[in-house]
Design a protein around this motif. Structure first.
Motif, mmCIF file in Angstrom:
data_model
loop_
_atom_site.group_PDB
_atom_site.id
_atom_site.type_symbol
_atom_site.label_atom_id
_atom_site.label_comp_id
_atom_site.label_asym_id
_atom_site.label_seq_id
_atom_site.Cartn_x
_atom_site.Cartn_y
_atom_site.Cartn_z
ATOM 1 N N SER A 48 3.191 1.760 -3.543
ATOM 2 C CA SER A 48 3.405 2.338 -2.222
ATOM 3 C C SER A 48 2.311 3.352 -1.940
ATOM 4 N N ARG A 49 1.476 3.029 -0.967
ATOM 5 C CA ARG A 49 0.422 3.943 -0.511
ATOM 6 C C ARG A 49 -0.438 4.467 -1.653
ATOM 7 N N GLY A 50 -0.883 3.582 -2.511
ATOM 8 C CA GLY A 50 -1.780 3.947 -3.596
ATOM 9 C C GLY A 50 -1.102 4.415 -4.868
ATOM 10 N N VAL A 51 0.198 4.591 -4.845
ATOM 11 C CA VAL A 51 0.939 5.022 -6.037
ATOM 12 C C VAL A 51 1.556 3.788 -6.686
ATOM 13 N N LYS A 52 1.301 3.619 -7.985
ATOM 14 C CA LYS A 52 1.844 2.468 -8.715
ATOM 15 C C LYS A 52 2.737 2.965 -9.839
ATOM 16 N N VAL A 53 3.867 2.303 -10.006
ATOM 17 C CA VAL A 53 4.811 2.619 -11.074
ATOM 18 C C VAL A 53 5.235 1.313 -11.717
ATOM 19 N N GLU A 54 5.231 1.274 -13.048
ATOM 20 C CA GLU A 54 5.723 0.098 -13.773
ATOM 21 C C GLU A 54 7.083 0.432 -14.364
ATOM 22 N N ILE A 55 8.041 -0.477 -14.156
ATOM 23 C CA ILE A 55 9.392 -0.270 -14.681
ATOM 24 C C ILE A 55 9.857 -1.533 -15.389
ATOM 25 N N GLY A 56 10.897 -1.389 -16.189
ATOM 26 C CA GLY A 56 11.492 -2.535 -16.862
ATOM 27 C C GLY A 56 11.121 -2.665 -18.320
ATOM 28 N N ARG A 57 10.590 -1.627 -18.928
ATOM 29 C CA ARG A 57 10.136 -1.744 -20.320
ATOM 30 C C ARG A 57 11.281 -1.769 -21.313
#
Length: 150
Positions: free
Chosen positions: A116-125
């Motif tokens: 979202s608007r240049g912010v990246k988050v990885e989830i589900g580890r």
């Protein structure tokens, strides 16, 4: 409207249960070692102490990560992603109208990406592939319904 997903590590013992199990292990091991020490065999106590130190270190690492989790909360005010690993807590707020969900690839073990608007988050580890894909689908649907309401 608030939707929430919590992705936890699959741990069978809580940190308190780990401490209790370790205490019982220490009592048993030291009781046997003291029995040998009374008969003049001192090196059993040395090996027992070494064993308990290494097992204690392994259980400490386990206990630190037993409560790791990721929490995704979608509300009118935004999409809040909380990632907790050991003593590190990361909080990211995303705009639900601009958030894109990248579904994990079925052939490779990839995480869910939220952008979202240049912010990246990885989830589900902390969950398996099927649960990851399910959460990604549910999250994508929830974000569509938020954008349709506005």
């Amino acid at each position: 409207m608030t939707r929430e997903w919590t992705l936890r590590r699959n741990c069978s013992l809580s940190p308190r249960q780990v401490a209790r199990a370790y205490a019982v292990l220490c009592l048993g091991s030291l009781a046997v070692a003291l029995g040998f020490l009374l008969h003049g065999i001192w090196f059993v106590l040395a090996f027992s102490l070494l064993e308990l130190a290494l097992v204690g270190l392994a259980l400490l690492v386990y206990a630190r990560h037993a409560t790791d989790h990721e929490r995704i909360a979608l509300s009118e005010s935004g999409l809040l992603v909380t990632c907790v690993q050991a003593d590190h807590r990361e909080l990211v707020r995303l705009d639900p109208l601009w958030t894109r969900v990248v579904v994990p690839d079925e052939r490779r073990r990839t995480l869910i990406q939220l952008e979202s608007r240049g912010v990246k988050v990885e989830i589900g580890r902390f969950v398996d592939d099927s649960r990851r894909r399910q959460v990604a689908r549910e999250l994508r649907q929830a974000l569509r319904s938020v954008s349709a309401m506005r």
